[in-house]
Design a protein around this motif. Structure first.
Motif, PDB file in Angstrom:
ATOM      1  N   LYS A  64       0.836  -1.208   0.000  1.00  0.00           N
ATOM      2  CA  LYS A  64       0.000   0.000   0.000  1.00  0.00           C
ATOM      3  C   LYS A  64       0.864   1.248   0.000  1.00  0.00           C
ATOM      4  O   LYS A  64       0.513   2.260  -0.628  1.00  0.00           O
ATOM      5  N   TRP A  65       1.984   1.199   0.697  1.00  0.00           N
ATOM      6  CA  TRP A  65       2.867   2.362   0.730  1.00  0.00           C
ATOM      7  C   TRP A  65       3.412   2.674  -0.660  1.00  0.00           C
ATOM      8  O   TRP A  65       3.514   3.844  -1.050  1.00  0.00           O
ATOM      9  N   ILE A  66       3.754   1.643  -1.424  1.00  0.00           N
ATOM     10  CA  ILE A  66       4.273   1.853  -2.779  1.00  0.00           C
ATOM     11  C   ILE A  66       3.251   2.590  -3.639  1.00  0.00           C
ATOM     12  O   ILE A  66       3.604   3.476  -4.430  1.00  0.00           O
ATOM     13  N   PHE A  67       1.960   2.261  -3.483  1.00  0.00           N
ATOM     14  CA  PHE A  67       0.934   2.861  -4.316  1.00  0.00           C
ATOM     15  C   PHE A  67       0.231   4.039  -3.642  1.00  0.00           C
ATOM     16  O   PHE A  67      -0.818   4.483  -4.101  1.00  0.00           O
ATOM     17  N   GLY A  68       0.784   4.545  -2.555  1.00  0.00           N
ATOM     18  CA  GLY A  68       0.235   5.740  -1.920  1.00  0.00           C
ATOM     19  C   GLY A  68      -1.086   5.519  -1.224  1.00  0.00           C
ATOM     20  O   GLY A  68      -1.943   6.410  -1.198  1.00  0.00           O
ATOM     21  N   LEU A  69      -1.279   4.335  -0.635  1.00  0.00           N
ATOM     22  CA  LEU A  69      -2.519   4.012   0.066  1.00  0.00           C
ATOM     23  C   LEU A  69      -2.249   3.818   1.551  1.00  0.00           C
ATOM     24  O   LEU A  69      -1.164   3.375   1.938  1.00  0.00           O
ATOM     25  N   VAL A 100      -7.377   5.455   2.314  1.00  0.00           N
ATOM     26  CA  VAL A 100      -7.003   6.839   2.030  1.00  0.00           C
ATOM     27  C   VAL A 100      -6.042   6.836   0.851  1.00  0.00           C
ATOM     28  O   VAL A 100      -5.007   6.156   0.882  1.00  0.00           O
ATOM     29  N   VAL A 101      -6.407   7.565  -0.199  1.00  0.00           N
ATOM     30  CA  VAL A 101      -5.609   7.610  -1.423  1.00  0.00           C
ATOM     31  C   VAL A 101      -4.841   8.922  -1.452  1.00  0.00           C
ATOM     32  O   VAL A 101      -5.440  10.007  -1.392  1.00  0.00           O
ATOM     33  N   ARG A 102      -3.530   8.827  -1.513  1.00  0.00           N
ATOM     34  CA  ARG A 102      -2.701  10.028  -1.457  1.00  0.00           C
ATOM     35  C   ARG A 102      -2.888  10.890  -2.692  1.00  0.00           C
ATOM     36  O   ARG A 102      -2.966  12.111  -2.615  1.00  0.00           O
ATOM     37  N   GLU A 103      -2.944  10.286  -3.870  1.00  0.00           N
ATOM     38  CA  GLU A 103      -3.204  11.027  -5.092  1.00  0.00           C
ATOM     39  C   GLU A 103      -4.018  10.163  -6.029  1.00  0.00           C
ATOM     40  O   GLU A 103      -3.874   8.939  -6.033  1.00  0.00           O
ATOM     41  N   ARG A 104      -4.903  10.772  -6.770  1.00  0.00           N
ATOM     42  CA  ARG A 104      -5.816  10.034  -7.634  1.00  0.00           C
ATOM     43  C   ARG A 104      -5.127   9.492  -8.878  1.00  0.00           C
ATOM     44  O   ARG A 104      -5.479   8.433  -9.373  1.00  0.00           O
TER      45      ARG A 104
END
Length: 474
Positions: free
Chosen positions: A208-213, A275-279
């Motif tokens: 999840k960290w790799i994909f900004g989640l 929580v999505v860091r960027e769309r």
């Protein structure tokens, strides 16, 4: 009652109920297992909310009525003007439909100015009472794939290094399928060990960290251990059908479709959200994911290479040499330990196959120096049935040559070619001798055929034969 029963009693969707909880209109208790427990009062509260929303009352107005800040008759009176406007709109829409029918209007001649002031009734506001979906189904899928791969590497180390299970032994279809399923469940077991801890302390996982989640509760805080476990159990059950082969693919597809419309059940039930860091996926996240795949493949290869190394390296005592021999037989040949304490083969050890029969004609001698370290190993095979004794020769190479401090595992192909028998049809009665110096070791392999009348068609060479392999320090 659980949330499924509350859905059935009220006719509301799970997303609706969770939305009203988040808005503070009801606060169900939690049981010992961490799941929400809805009471009869909660059901009645939801029914009241449904009624007032049908009257077009806003959620803030309903909250004010519930808390006593606003009287219900006062709110209803204020809503009369709104509903009167809806009635006028409905009447206008009705009149428009009648006019279109009476005028027998057609598309090409439709008089827009005649009807443009008439509007349709508003939509049911309850359709908007839903927690917005996090979306990003592919990012979530690949993130879990990264995590599963990391847990798979951990299992590879445990199974190959500690339990000495060689996956190459499961080459048959059914055995390979059973091994794959077993590894899948072990991977899930490791997931249950590590993921709740990661979500509790870090708020995310490596994938999840790799994909900004990240995952947060309804207050925006990191999950408790109990909530993280409950959420993961939902992922395991709802999302993967308890890891049942083939069914999990179908459930993954169902979750892919549901993820576009609402939060997934395991998040809704436990008050969590992704929580999505960027769309938009950034390029460096894709590059990092590909790098992880490459590193994971390299790590898997390294784990396999290390597992094939003998447990004892460098200068070997006779006891360590025997341990290396039996380790090779167990890991690479899937055989019981039938090398005895003096370095010879135990012909009486039941193996359930043909390999033990070789011990009847394979003579092994081990020489040690005055300090008890092995200096040379010789194996003599005098076969009368065409067998080559290749298992014994490979075992000796693994136990002694591959463990020698100057020996490299990269010489494995050279080692295999060295002990491969060749047949010279032009000179069938000559003795064949091979010699080599590898990594400070002197290797000598000689073999000859004593009879050329009988040919082993499977091996494409005459039989029987006599061979002597010697490995010694220079």
């Amino acid at each position: 009652m659980n949330i499924a029963e509350a859905e059935r009693r009220t006719g509301l969707s799970r997303a609706n109920i969770r939305f009203y909880e988040k808005e503070g209109l009801l606060t169900p208790t939690r049981g010992e297992n961490g799941y929400r427990d809805y009471t009869e009062d909660d059901v009645q509260t939801l029914r009241k909310i449904m009624l007032l929303r049908r009257l077009r009352l806003s959620v803030p107005d309903i909250r004010a009525i519930e808390s006593g800040e606003k009287a219900l008759p006062e709110a209803a009176a204020g809503q009369l003007d709104v509903l009167q406007g809806d009635i006028r709109e409905s009447e206008q829409a009705y009149a428009m439909c009648r006019a279109i029918c009476e005028d027998r209007a057609e598309w090409n001649g439709l008089d827009v100015d005649r009807y443009q002031s008439i509007v349709l009734p508003a939509d049911d506001p309850r359709e908007k009472d839903r927690i917005p979906p996090a979306g990003c189904p592919w990012r979530r899928f690949f993130a879990r794939n990264v995590d599963a791969g990391l847990y798979g590497l951990l299992w590879s180390m445990l199974s190959q290094w500690v339990f000495r299970i060689n996956p190459d032994n499961f080459i048959q279809f059914m055995a390979g399928l059973a091994w794959t399923v077993a590894c899948g469940y072990v991977g899930w077991l490791l997931t249950f060990v590590f993921e709740p801890v990661l979500l509790h302390y870090w708020g995310t996982t490596p994938g999840k960290w790799i994909f900004g989640l990240s995952v947060r509760d309804e207050d925006g805080s990191k999950l408790s251990i109990r909530t993280a476990y409950a959420r993961l159990w939902g992922v395991f059950g709802y999302g993967n059908c308890y890891a049942l082969p083939f069914f999990d693919w179908y459930y993954n597809y169902k979750c892919y479709r549901a993820c576009k419309e609402e939060e997934l059940p395991w998040d809704l039930e436990n008050g969590c959200s992704i929580v999505v860091r960027e769309r938009e996926v950034r390029w460096y996240r894709v590059a990092l994911y590909l790098l992880v795949l490459v590193l994971r493949a390299a790590a898997g290869y390294g784990i396999d290479i290390h597992a094939k190394q003998p447990p004892n390296r460098g200068e070997l005592t006779l006891e360590q040499f025997v341990e290396n021999c039996n380790d090779y037989l167990k890991y690479n040949e899937n055989l019981p330990p039938y090398v005895t304490a003096d370095g010879t083969w135990d012909a009486d050890m039941p193996t359930g196959g043909w390999t033990c029969a070789l011990a009847a004609f394979a003579d092994v001698s081990v020489e040690t120096d005055e300090d008890g370290y092995v200096q040379s190993v010789t194996i003599t095979a005098d076969s009368q049935d065409g067998s080559l004794g290749s298992t014994e020769r490979r075992t000796i190479f693994y136990a002694f040559a591959a463990s020698y401090e100057k020996w490299s595992r990269l010489h494995a192909d050279t080692m295999s070619d060295f002990i491969k028998d060749g047949w010279d049809y032009d000179a069938p009665d000559t003795k064949n001798v091979k010699e080599a110096n590898l990594g400070g070791l002197k290797l000598r392999y000689e073999y000859e055929y004593s009879n050329t009348d009988t040919v082993n068609l499977y091996l494409n060479q005459p039989m029987p034969y006599h061979s002597v392999l010697t490995i010694e320090k220079e």
